[in-house]
Design an enzyme around this catalytic site. Structure first.
Site, PDB file in Angstrom:
ATOM      1  N   LYS A 213      88.839  11.835  60.286  1.00 28.35           N
ATOM      2  CA  LYS A 213      89.505  10.419  60.035  1.00 28.35           C
ATOM      3  C   LYS A 213      89.844  10.475  58.375  1.00 28.35           C
ATOM      4  O   LYS A 213      88.932  10.780  57.577  1.00 28.35           O
ATOM      5  CB  LYS A 213      88.348   9.424  60.248  1.00 28.35           C
ATOM      6  CG  LYS A 213      88.477   7.961  59.942  1.00 28.35           C
ATOM      7  CD  LYS A 213      87.638   7.107  60.108  1.00 28.35           C
ATOM      8  CE  LYS A 213      87.999   5.743  59.593  1.00 28.35           C
ATOM      9  NZ  LYS A 213      87.003   4.667  59.989  1.00 28.35           N
ATOM     10  N   ARG A 223      91.080  -4.121  58.566  1.00 26.21           N
ATOM     11  CA  ARG A 223      90.073  -4.599  57.651  1.00 26.21           C
ATOM     12  C   ARG A 223      90.232  -6.212  57.227  1.00 26.21           C
ATOM     13  O   ARG A 223      89.147  -6.701  57.074  1.00 26.21           O
ATOM     14  CB  ARG A 223      90.208  -3.946  56.238  1.00 26.21           C
ATOM     15  CG  ARG A 223      89.988  -2.372  56.185  1.00 26.21           C
ATOM     16  CD  ARG A 223      89.936  -1.585  54.992  1.00 26.21           C
ATOM     17  NE  ARG A 223      89.759  -0.082  55.437  1.00 26.21           N
ATOM     18  CZ  ARG A 223      90.058   0.819  54.169  1.00 26.21           C
ATOM     19  NH1 ARG A 223      90.543   0.362  53.295  1.00 26.21           N
ATOM     20  NH2 ARG A 223      89.546   1.911  54.569  1.00 26.21           N
ATOM     21  N   LYS A 237      87.841   4.438  50.136  1.00 27.78           N
ATOM     22  CA  LYS A 237      86.698   5.484  50.965  1.00 27.78           C
ATOM     23  C   LYS A 237      86.799   6.932  50.882  1.00 27.78           C
ATOM     24  O   LYS A 237      86.743   7.535  51.824  1.00 27.78           O
ATOM     25  CB  LYS A 237      86.709   4.923  52.379  1.00 27.78           C
ATOM     26  CG  LYS A 237      86.509   3.456  52.543  1.00 27.78           C
ATOM     27  CD  LYS A 237      86.641   3.070  54.102  1.00 27.78           C
ATOM     28  CE  LYS A 237      86.088   1.459  54.436  1.00 27.78           C
ATOM     29  NZ  LYS A 237      85.798   1.292  55.598  1.00 27.78           N
ATOM     30  N   GLU A 253      86.006  19.922  60.157  1.00 28.56           N
ATOM     31  CA  GLU A 253      85.175  18.911  60.779  1.00 28.56           C
ATOM     32  C   GLU A 253      84.991  18.700  62.136  1.00 28.56           C
ATOM     33  O   GLU A 253      83.851  18.259  62.498  1.00 28.56           O
ATOM     34  CB  GLU A 253      86.134  17.593  60.071  1.00 28.56           C
ATOM     35  CG  GLU A 253      85.850  17.141  58.583  1.00 28.56           C
ATOM     36  CD  GLU A 253      84.624  16.543  58.178  1.00 28.56           C
ATOM     37  OE1 GLU A 253      83.685  16.235  59.238  1.00 28.56           O
ATOM     38  OE2 GLU A 253      84.571  16.192  57.021  1.00 28.56           O
ATOM     39  N   LYS A 268      92.426  10.419  63.550  1.00 27.25           N
ATOM     40  CA  LYS A 268      92.556   8.973  63.016  1.00 27.25           C
ATOM     41  C   LYS A 268      93.271   8.979  61.709  1.00 27.25           C
ATOM     42  O   LYS A 268      92.553   9.551  60.765  1.00 27.25           O
ATOM     43  CB  LYS A 268      91.356   8.065  63.379  1.00 27.25           C
ATOM     44  CG  LYS A 268      91.730   6.756  62.881  1.00 27.25           C
ATOM     45  CD  LYS A 268      90.383   6.049  62.819  1.00 27.25           C
ATOM     46  CE  LYS A 268      90.451   4.551  62.434  1.00 27.25           C
ATOM     47  NZ  LYS A 268      89.263   3.940  62.380  1.00 27.25           N
ATOM     48  N   SER A 294      95.722   0.003  63.335  1.00 21.20           N
ATOM     49  CA  SER A 294      96.194  -1.167  63.138  1.00 21.20           C
ATOM     50  C   SER A 294      97.547  -1.383  62.220  1.00 21.20           C
ATOM     51  O   SER A 294      98.559  -1.912  62.799  1.00 21.20           O
ATOM     52  CB  SER A 294      95.305  -2.379  62.433  1.00 21.20           C
ATOM     53  OG  SER A 294      94.943  -1.279  61.287  1.00 21.20           O
TER      54      SER A 294
HETATM   55  C1  PBG Z   1      85.765   1.409  59.933  1.00 22.86           C
HETATM   56  C2  PBG Z   1      86.891   1.536  60.906  1.00 22.86           C
HETATM   57  C3  PBG Z   1      88.280   1.247  60.319  1.00 22.86           C
HETATM   58  C4  PBG Z   1      89.197   1.355  61.621  1.00 22.86           C
HETATM   59  C5  PBG Z   1      87.933   1.672  62.586  1.00 22.86           C
HETATM   60  N1  PBG Z   1      86.700   1.552  62.134  1.00 22.86           N
HETATM   61  C6  PBG Z   1      88.604   1.029  58.998  1.00 22.86           C
HETATM   62  C7  PBG Z   1      88.129   1.904  57.900  1.00 22.86           C
HETATM   63  O1  PBG Z   1      87.757   2.901  58.150  1.00 22.86           O
HETATM   64  O2  PBG Z   1      88.159   1.282  56.812  1.00 22.86           O
HETATM   65  C8  PBG Z   1      90.434   1.330  61.414  1.00 22.86           C
HETATM   66  C9  PBG Z   1      91.196   1.012  62.750  1.00 22.86           C
HETATM   67  C10 PBG Z   1      92.607   0.436  62.658  1.00 22.86           C
HETATM   68  O3  PBG Z   1      93.272   0.383  61.527  1.00 22.86           O
HETATM   69  O4  PBG Z   1      93.046   0.186  63.601  1.00 22.86           O
HETATM   70  N2  PBG Z   1      84.345   2.017  60.354  1.00 22.86           N
END
Ligand code: PBG
Length: 347
Positions: A213, A223, A237, A253, A268, A294
Site C-alpha cells: 500500500k 479521507r 503517512k 512486503e 493499492k 477513490s
Molecule cells: C486507511 C484506508 C485508506 C483507504 C482504505 N483504507 C486511506 C488511507 O490510507 O489514508 C483508501 C481507499 C480509497 O482511497 O478508496 N486505512
C-alpha cells in the site's frame, strides 16, 4: 558491389513474417475476437466498498465521488440487496466515526458495540451469502487521523499499534467478518492478527492484507468520505505507507505478509500500480487483489460528467486492465454499475 543487391521493402525484411502473418485476421470479426480473448471481467471479480454511518441524518453523497454515499444501517441493507441481486460476491466496510468518539489511541476501534461490529452482525443476518470484509486500521478512530498510535514526536509506534489492530480484528471476527483486511502497513501485524485469531478459535477467518500500500494522493476523496481528512490536516503517512518510487520493496512486503499467514494480498492504489500487480502475480501464487481507489473513481466520474470520456466504456476497460495485469479481484466503487453493464451485455 552493393548496388546489385535488390532493395527490400521494410515489411519484407527477413525478420518479418508478413504477409504470412497478418495479426489483423484475428481481429476481423466479433466471433474470432471472442474466441481468442485472453482475459475477461466477471461480476465475481468485484468487491464493493461501502461507507457506513450511525444515523440517517448523517447520510450524504461524497462530493468527489458522485453516486457513492454514506449509508446508515437500514438504507445500507436496502442498497446491498441490489448488490446481492446483481451477484456481487463481497463488500468491504468502512466506518464514519462520530468525532466525539475519536481519541489519540483510537480505542473505539475495538469497542465490541461499535459501528462496524453492529453493521457486521446486521449484514450477516440479512445476507448469509454475501462476503463481509472489514477494514482493520485505526485512522477512522484516531483524533489525528493516522493509522496508528503516535509517540510525543508524532511518530507512529509499530508494536502498540499492532496490538490494537489484533484486538480490532478479534472484535470484527466475533461480529461475523469473513475476511479482516489490515490496511495500516505496520510491520508484523499479519502474523500477530493470525495468531490472535487462531487462539480465539477464528481459524476460518481470512486475512486480506493490504501488503503493498503506497503513500498515495489518490486516497483524498476516501479521507473526506470517512472524515479523517480534517484530522490528518497536512500530515502524511509516509513513515508507514510505501514510497511510490519503489517496486521491489512491494515484493518484499508481499513475501512477508504471505509468510505471516495472509490468505490474499492487495496492491493499492490500482491503475497507477498495474506494474506492481503484474510483478506480484508473476512471483507469488496467492490471490492478488487490487484496490481501484477513490481518486481513480473520482477522475473517471469527473471526466465523464464533463463529457470528455464515455463512462461505461472507460470503467469496463479499466477494470479489465486489472484482470490483464493479474488481479484476481478488484475493490471498486464502480462495482454496481459494472455489474449492471455486464448483465446488459455491454462488455
Ligand atoms: C486507511 C484506508 C485508506 C483507504 C482504505 N483504507 C486511506 C488511507 O490510507 O489514508 C483508501 C481507499 C480509497 O482511497 O478508496 N486505512
Amino acid at each position: 558491389m552493393t548496388s546489385e543487391i535488390p532493395k527490400i521493402a521494410p515489411s519484407h525484411a527477413p525478420h518479418s513474417q508478413y504477409p504470412m502473418s497478418r495479426p489483423r485476421r484475428l481481429r476481423r470479426s466479433p466471433f474470432v475476437r471472442n474466441l481468442v480473448r485472453e482475459h475477461a471481467l466477471g461480476v465475481n471479480d468485484l468487491i464493493y466498498p461501502v461507507f457506513v454511518v450511525e444515523s440517517q441524518a448523517e447520510e450524504c453523497e461524497i462530493p468527489a465521488m458522485p453516486g457513492i454515499r454514506r449509508w446508515s444501517a437500514d438504507n445500507l441493507v436496502r442498497h446491498l440487496a441490489g448488490a446481492v441481486e446483481l451477484g456481487i460476491p463481497a463488500v468491504a466496510i468502512f466506518p464514519v466515526i462520530d468525532p466525539s468518539l475519536k481519541t489519540p489511541d483510537g480505542r473505539e476501534a475495538f469497542n465490541p458495540n461499535g459501528l462496524v461490529p453492529r453493521t457486521l452482525v446486521r449484514l450477516k443476518k440479512e445476507f448469509s451469502q454475501l462476503g463481509l470484509i472489514s477494514d482493520v486500521a485505526l485512522d477512522p478512530y484516531t483524533s489525528h487521523g493516522q493509522d496508528g498510535i503516535c509517540d510525543d514526536t508524532g511518530y507512529i509506534l509499530n508494536d502498540v499499534t499492532v496490538d490494537a489492530l489484533a484486538r480490532q480484528s478479534l472484535v470484527h471476527a466475533e461480529a461475523g467478518a469473513d475476511i479482516v483486511a489490515p490496511s495500516d502497513m505496520m510491520d508484523g501485524r499479519v502474523g500477530v492478527i493470525r495468531r490472535a485469531l487462531e487462539e480465539r478459535g477464528f481459524s476460518e477467518t481470512m486475512i486480506l492484507s493490504y501488503a503493498a500500500k503506497y503513500a498515495s494522493a489518490f486516497y483524498a476523496p476516501f479521507r473526506e468520505a470517512v472524515g479523517s481528512a480534517k484530522a490528518l490536516a497536512h500530515a502524511d503517512k509516509k513513515t508507514y505507507q510505501m514510497d511510490p518510487a519503489n517496486s521491489s520493496e512491494a515484493l518484499r512486503e508481499i513475501a512477508l505478509d504471505i509468510a505471516e499467514g495472509a490468505d490474499m494480498v492487495m496492491v493499492k492504489p490500482g491503475l497507477p500500480y498495474l506494474d506492481i500487480i503484474c510483478r506480484a502475480k508473476d512471483r507469488f501464487d496467492v490471490p492478488i487483489f487490487a484496490y481501484n481507489v477513490s481518486g481513480e473513481y473520482a477522475m473517471i466520474k469527473a471526466a465523464a460528467q464533463a463529457g470528455f470520456i464515455d463512462e461505461k466504456a472507460c470503467v469496463l476497460e479499466a477494470l479489465l486492465a486489472f484482470k490483464r495485469a493479474g488481479a484476481d479481484a478488484i475493490l471498486t466503487y464502480h462495482a454496481l454499475d459494472a455489474a449492471r453493464w455486464m448483465r446488459q451485455g455491454l462488455v
